[in-house]
Write a protein that holds these residues in place. Structure first.
Motif, mmCIF file in Angstrom:
data_model
loop_
_atom_site.group_PDB
_atom_site.id
_atom_site.type_symbol
_atom_site.label_atom_id
_atom_site.label_comp_id
_atom_site.label_asym_id
_atom_site.label_seq_id
_atom_site.Cartn_x
_atom_site.Cartn_y
_atom_site.Cartn_z
ATOM 1 N N ASN A 152 0.807 -1.222 0.000
ATOM 2 C CA ASN A 152 0.000 0.000 0.000
ATOM 3 C C ASN A 152 0.841 1.274 0.000
ATOM 4 N N ALA A 153 2.119 1.153 -0.332
ATOM 5 C CA ALA A 153 3.003 2.322 -0.325
ATOM 6 C C ALA A 153 2.479 3.397 -1.275
ATOM 7 N N LEU A 154 2.589 4.626 -0.858
ATOM 8 C CA LEU A 154 2.162 5.749 -1.694
ATOM 9 C C LEU A 154 2.861 5.728 -3.046
ATOM 10 N N VAL A 155 4.157 5.412 -3.027
ATOM 11 C CA VAL A 155 4.935 5.311 -4.261
ATOM 12 C C VAL A 155 5.710 4.002 -4.241
ATOM 13 N N LYS A 156 5.497 3.206 -5.252
ATOM 14 C CA LYS A 156 6.198 1.925 -5.368
ATOM 15 C C LYS A 156 7.601 2.151 -5.947
ATOM 16 N N VAL A 157 8.414 1.110 -5.902
ATOM 17 C CA VAL A 157 9.739 1.173 -6.535
ATOM 18 C C VAL A 157 9.552 1.429 -8.031
ATOM 19 N N GLY A 158 10.284 2.400 -8.560
ATOM 20 C CA GLY A 158 10.121 2.806 -9.957
ATOM 21 C C GLY A 158 9.267 4.048 -10.115
ATOM 22 N N GLY A 159 8.547 4.438 -9.047
ATOM 23 C CA GLY A 159 7.731 5.639 -9.097
ATOM 24 C C GLY A 159 8.561 6.889 -8.863
ATOM 25 N N LYS A 160 7.888 8.045 -8.770
ATOM 26 C CA LYS A 160 8.606 9.316 -8.704
ATOM 27 C C LYS A 160 7.928 10.292 -7.737
ATOM 28 N N PHE A 161 8.758 11.123 -7.101
ATOM 29 C CA PHE A 161 8.326 12.305 -6.371
ATOM 30 C C PHE A 161 8.898 13.521 -7.092
ATOM 31 N N GLU A 162 8.057 14.543 -7.327
ATOM 32 C CA GLU A 162 8.550 15.774 -7.934
ATOM 33 C C GLU A 162 7.953 16.968 -7.186
ATOM 34 N N PHE A 163 8.812 17.931 -6.895
ATOM 35 C CA PHE A 163 8.399 19.129 -6.174
ATOM 36 C C PHE A 163 8.800 20.350 -6.992
ATOM 37 N N LEU A 164 7.801 21.093 -7.489
ATOM 38 C CA LEU A 164 8.033 22.248 -8.344
ATOM 39 C C LEU A 164 7.701 23.510 -7.545
ATOM 40 N N TYR A 165 8.718 24.295 -7.213
ATOM 41 C CA TYR A 165 8.549 25.411 -6.290
ATOM 42 C C TYR A 165 7.984 26.653 -6.981
ATOM 43 N N THR A 166 7.006 27.273 -6.319
ATOM 44 C CA THR A 166 6.513 28.575 -6.763
ATOM 45 C C THR A 166 7.037 29.682 -5.865
ATOM 46 N N HIS A 223 20.833 12.314 2.779
ATOM 47 C CA HIS A 223 20.837 10.858 2.593
ATOM 48 C C HIS A 223 19.951 10.404 1.439
ATOM 49 N N LEU A 224 19.297 11.333 0.753
ATOM 50 C CA LEU A 224 18.397 11.022 -0.357
ATOM 51 C C LEU A 224 17.348 9.993 0.059
ATOM 52 N N THR A 225 16.601 10.342 1.102
ATOM 53 C CA THR A 225 15.500 9.485 1.562
ATOM 54 C C THR A 225 14.280 10.341 1.871
ATOM 55 N N LEU A 250 15.987 7.100 -2.548
ATOM 56 C CA LEU A 250 15.811 7.872 -3.763
ATOM 57 C C LEU A 250 17.084 7.969 -4.596
ATOM 58 N N SER A 251 16.894 8.298 -5.852
ATOM 59 C CA SER A 251 17.971 8.787 -6.703
ATOM 60 C C SER A 251 17.454 10.050 -7.376
ATOM 61 N N GLN A 252 18.348 10.958 -7.684
ATOM 62 C CA GLN A 252 17.933 12.199 -8.329
ATOM 63 C C GLN A 252 17.793 11.989 -9.826
ATOM 64 N N GLN A 253 16.781 12.614 -10.389
ATOM 65 C CA GLN A 253 16.569 12.523 -11.824
ATOM 66 C C GLN A 253 16.582 13.918 -12.415
ATOM 67 N N LYS A 254 16.754 13.973 -13.732
ATOM 68 C CA LYS A 254 16.698 15.255 -14.418
ATOM 69 C C LYS A 254 15.254 15.696 -14.531
ATOM 70 N N GLU A 255 15.090 16.964 -14.846
ATOM 71 C CA GLU A 255 13.746 17.520 -15.012
ATOM 72 C C GLU A 255 12.985 16.749 -16.064
ATOM 73 N N THR A 256 11.724 16.443 -15.794
ATOM 74 C CA THR A 256 10.930 15.689 -16.745
ATOM 75 C C THR A 256 10.500 16.583 -17.879
ATOM 76 N N SER A 257 10.190 15.951 -19.009
ATOM 77 C CA SER A 257 9.737 16.721 -20.163
ATOM 78 C C SER A 257 8.262 17.061 -20.050
#
Length: 261
Positions: A152-166, A223-225, A250-257
């Protein structure tokens, strides 16, 4: 007579040499307030949007400095304030621009000022589940609860978190529950908290996807967690549960398209 002329010439040459040396100056550089970082000509000053920027002492040259933004485009990348000794460089918009510092003797150094977005993009690489229970909490219960949390994890392995600041502490949250799912989009607010034992700064992220779906996650950039406290969610079904923490590695990814859904 020739000897006297030669002696006079040597003396005059020596005076001119000494004067020339007195007029030479070390290159203009920037030094951090603690003196540990020195920025030299053509070096890059890296800043992040929505942060306070950096404060530097100007060194070298003849001490009479004239800072100036050069190659300025339609969009203002950074701004500065100068009090005659120190210069404060503050990010405005993402992009690159240049800071020129010259003196009254025409010495000059130029620095690249690169402002990056504050936005954060993470892939979920794995989960760690930490369960603490009373003595009556059995191994069977632990295994069952571990599976429930994983399923029931909010994000499974392979999923993504993205935070876009205003601005500096809130913005748009985008969560991709699995690698193949569409994004769930909501908002987030951020608060800095500190680990009482280590002093590490942790970002408390309150994410609102809908009126009913509100989550508080704890991001460790060191710690990228991302940690999620699920104790209250499972306490009713497991009365002997003391603590249940789901940690997203986590691992860091580039900006999504823009084509990502």
């Amino acid at each position: 007579m020739k000897r006297n002329l030669l002696s006079a010439f040597i003396t005059l040459s020596s005076i001119l040499f000494i004067t020339s040396c007195g007029d030479s100056y070390s290159p203009i550089t920037l030094a951090s307030q603690d003196g540990k970082t020195i920025i030299t000509n053509n070096d890059t000053i890296k800043l992040t949007k929505f942060t306070d920027g950096e404060l530097y002492n100007i060194k070298g040259g003849n001490g009479k400095y004239f800072p100036e933004i050069i190659n300025k485009k339609d969009t203002e990348i950074f701004k500065f304030s100068y009090d005659g000794n120190t210069i404060s460089i503050t990010p405005v918009n993402e992009g690159n621009s240049y800071l020129s510092i010259s003196d009254s003797e025409e010495n000059e150094s130029r620095f690249v000022v690169a402002v990056a977005k504050m936005d954060k993009f993470y892939n979920v690489e794995s989960h760690n589940i930490e369960i603490i229970g009373y003595d009556a909490f059995t191994d069977g219960e632990r295994k069952k609860l571990t599976k429930e949390i994983s399923d029931n994890a909010l994000v499974k392995v392979g999923g993504k978190f993205e935070f876009l600041y205003t601005n500096s502490n809130n913005g748009i949250a985008k969560i991709k529950s699995t690698e193949s799912s569409n994004y769930n989009i909501g908002t987030f607010t951020q608060e800095d908290i500190f680990n009482q034992q280590t002093g590490e700064k942790i970002l408390s992220m309150r994410i609102s996807l809908t009126e009913e779906e509100i989550y508080t996650l704890y991001l460790s950039e060191k710690h990228l967690t991302i940690s999620q406290d699920l104790t209250s969610k499972y306490k009713g079904a497991y009365p002997n549960l003391e603590s249940a923490i789901l940690k997203y590695n986590l691992s860091q990814q580039k900006e999504t398209s823009n084509n990502d859904k």
